[in-house]
Motif scaffolding. Structure first.
Motif, short mmCIF file in Angstrom:
data_model
loop_
_atom_site.label_atom_id
_atom_site.label_comp_id
_atom_site.label_asym_id
_atom_site.label_seq_id
_atom_site.Cartn_x
_atom_site.Cartn_y
_atom_site.Cartn_z
N GLY A 16 3.50 203.65 -5.61
CA GLY A 16 4.47 202.59 -5.85
C GLY A 16 5.05 202.54 -7.24
N VAL A 17 4.57 203.37 -8.17
CA VAL A 17 5.11 203.35 -9.53
C VAL A 17 6.20 204.41 -9.67
N ARG A 22 4.72 206.96 -14.11
CA ARG A 22 3.67 207.94 -13.79
C ARG A 22 3.47 208.90 -14.95
N GLN A 23 4.54 209.27 -15.61
CA GLN A 23 4.44 210.15 -16.77
C GLN A 23 3.74 209.45 -17.94
N LEU A 108 6.52 194.75 -8.44
CA LEU A 108 6.85 193.56 -7.65
C LEU A 108 5.66 192.61 -7.63
N SER A 109 5.93 191.32 -7.83
CA SER A 109 4.85 190.33 -7.77
C SER A 109 4.54 190.00 -6.31
N SER A 110 3.35 189.46 -6.09
CA SER A 110 2.96 189.06 -4.74
C SER A 110 3.88 187.96 -4.21
N GLY A 185 0.09 196.68 0.83
CA GLY A 185 -0.99 197.61 1.14
C GLY A 185 -1.05 197.97 2.61
N ASP A 186 -1.98 198.86 2.94
CA ASP A 186 -2.11 199.31 4.33
C ASP A 186 -2.60 198.19 5.25
N ARG A 187 -3.32 197.21 4.71
CA ARG A 187 -3.87 196.13 5.54
C ARG A 187 -3.07 194.85 5.40
#
Length: 430
Positions: A16-17, A22-23, A108-110, A185-187
């Motif tokens: 997600g970044v 990432r660098q 992104l915030s929740s 997330g996945d869940r």
């Protein structure tokens, strides 16, 4: 050149970044974060050896970061959740480290994710955090009837605790409830609770939730269904009344209403004026207690008049006349009265009392509910100058509310009730 980069990460981890972020992480000489955040970026993903620091005790972490700054071991990357400056670690980092050394890279915030998943515009939402905090602010915004509320929870102040709080407050507004879990997330799961009726709250209390959740509350104006046979004869619960959609808390509270009714010392077949009637809650109580009396609910706002009519229909009372207009002038067209309650004066309290004095039958009673010292001073000055008998009752009440596994009191706004009568006529025997 920035020495410390504070990077927001979502539940999708390194995926997600951005490539730029990432660098930055790959080039970090010191990587700081929780075990979950550090696991998103394995040692093999970095091009150079990177020291890792588990984010535990904050004071110890800050001390180690300062040591690395002094030694010139930079860049340093601190991994956090979501937006670092939105109820996050960023505020504490700014207080402990030189701001010029910090650059923030928010994710992104929740809250953003929650409202976008629900497809609800959120620029006017009220954000409340009860994560390790008191529920006082949440109680306040619920009592104000704020339309959109997002709540950041924790293990104790969780959706079940919010459900218990909603049930205990007996709000005049109802709220639609969503629990948004593991966003990004996945869940990920969005659980919708249709309304705040007790059956739904029990379901919410029994459900198991992930610790990573946001609760969204959306007010809707559907009134509670009434069973008139189950209503108390005296002291109707606040949530039974139709209220102002933008100010649902603007109602004479049940406990204060009961005291006012006692001070009015009502009898059958009386004429009662309710000046500044608002939703008509006091008028409804009087009308139900004494069907043979005639109640005039005087209200200057069109919204208030509409609510009075609506509440008359809801409670099936037929002895209330809603009078649209501003006191004192509108009072001149009414029949003389036996009882007067002044709940709102629109800044004309002295003039209203003048008209009441001219139209009050012998043995009549005037009761005022005053929330400000200025109005209380006006009333006392008038009664003293006209030699009326009066007494004061200062009302400071609190209602119990659940706080985690405990119970405490939440105060209602203090009110002074003034009860007044014509002066006694002194006679001299000869």
């Amino acid at each position: 050149m920035t020495k410390i980069h504070v990077v927001g990460v979502g539940l999708d981890g390194s995926v997600g970044v951005s490539e730029k972020v990432r660098q930055l992480i790959k080039q970090a000489k010191l990587l700081v974060g929780s075990s979950r955040h550090l696991d998103y970026f394995s040692q093999s993903q970095t091009d150079i050896p990177t020291e890792r620091l588990l984010l535990g005790d904050l004071s110890q972490t800050i001390t180690k970061i300062r040591q690395h700054l002094k030694q010139g071991t930079n860049p340093i990357v601190i991994l956090v959740s979501g937006d670092p400056l939105f109820f996050g670690l960023g505020r504490l980092l700014l207080a402990e480290l030189p701001p010029e050394e910090l650059t923030f890279h928010p994710h992104l915030s929740s809250i953003q994710l929650a409202f976008n998943r629900l497809k609800i515009p959120w620029q006017d939402a009220k954000i409340v955090s009860i994560h390790g905090r008191s529920v006082d602010e949440l109680i306040s915004v619920l009592q104000q009837g704020v339309e959109k509320i997002a709540v950041l929870t924790d293990a104790t102040n969780n959706p079940r605790a919010i459900a218990s709080l909603l049930e205990s407050l007996s709000l005049p507004s109802q709220y639609k409830i969503w629990v948004c879990e593991n966003l990004g997330g996945d869940r990920e799961r969005i659980l919708e609770i249709p309304n705040s009726q007790k059956l739904d709250l029990r379901f919410l209390q029994e459900e198991k939730f992930s610790l990573l959740n946001v609760v969204v509350l959306l007010r809707h104006n559907k009134n509670k269904e009434l069973n008139l046979n189950n209503l108390p004869k005296l002291g109707i619960p606040d949530d039974c009344f139709a209220c102002f959609s933008d100010r649902p808390g603007l109602i004479t509270k049940r406990e204060v209403r009961v005291l006012i009714l006692g001070e009015l010392a009502l009898h059958p077949r009386q004429v009662v004026w309710d000046i500044g009637a608002g939703t008509g809650s006091v008028s409804i109580e009087v009308a139900r207690l004494f069907p043979s009396s005639q109640v005039y609910a005087i209200e200057k706002t069109a919204a208030g008049i509409s609510l009075i009519h609506k509440n008359c229909d809801r409670f099936q009372v037929e002895n209330i006349t809603a009078v649209a207009g501003k006191a004192p002038n509108i009072l001149l067209d009414l029949p003389k009265c036996d009882r007067v309650f002044v709940g709102g004066s629109g800044g004309s309290l002295g003039e209203i009392l003048n008209v009441c004095a001219q139209n009050l039958n012998p043995d009549g009673v005037v009761v005022l509910a005053l929330a400000t010292l200025e109005h209380l001073n006006t009333a006392l000055s008038w009664f003293k100058s006209h030699n009326w008998e009066f007494k004061l009752l200062q009302v400071q009440l609190s209602r119990s509310v659940p706080v985690r596994e405990l119970t405490r009191f939440a105060p209602l706004n203090p009110v002074t009730i003034v009860t007044a009568k014509f002066p006694k006529i002194l006679t001299t025997e000869h």
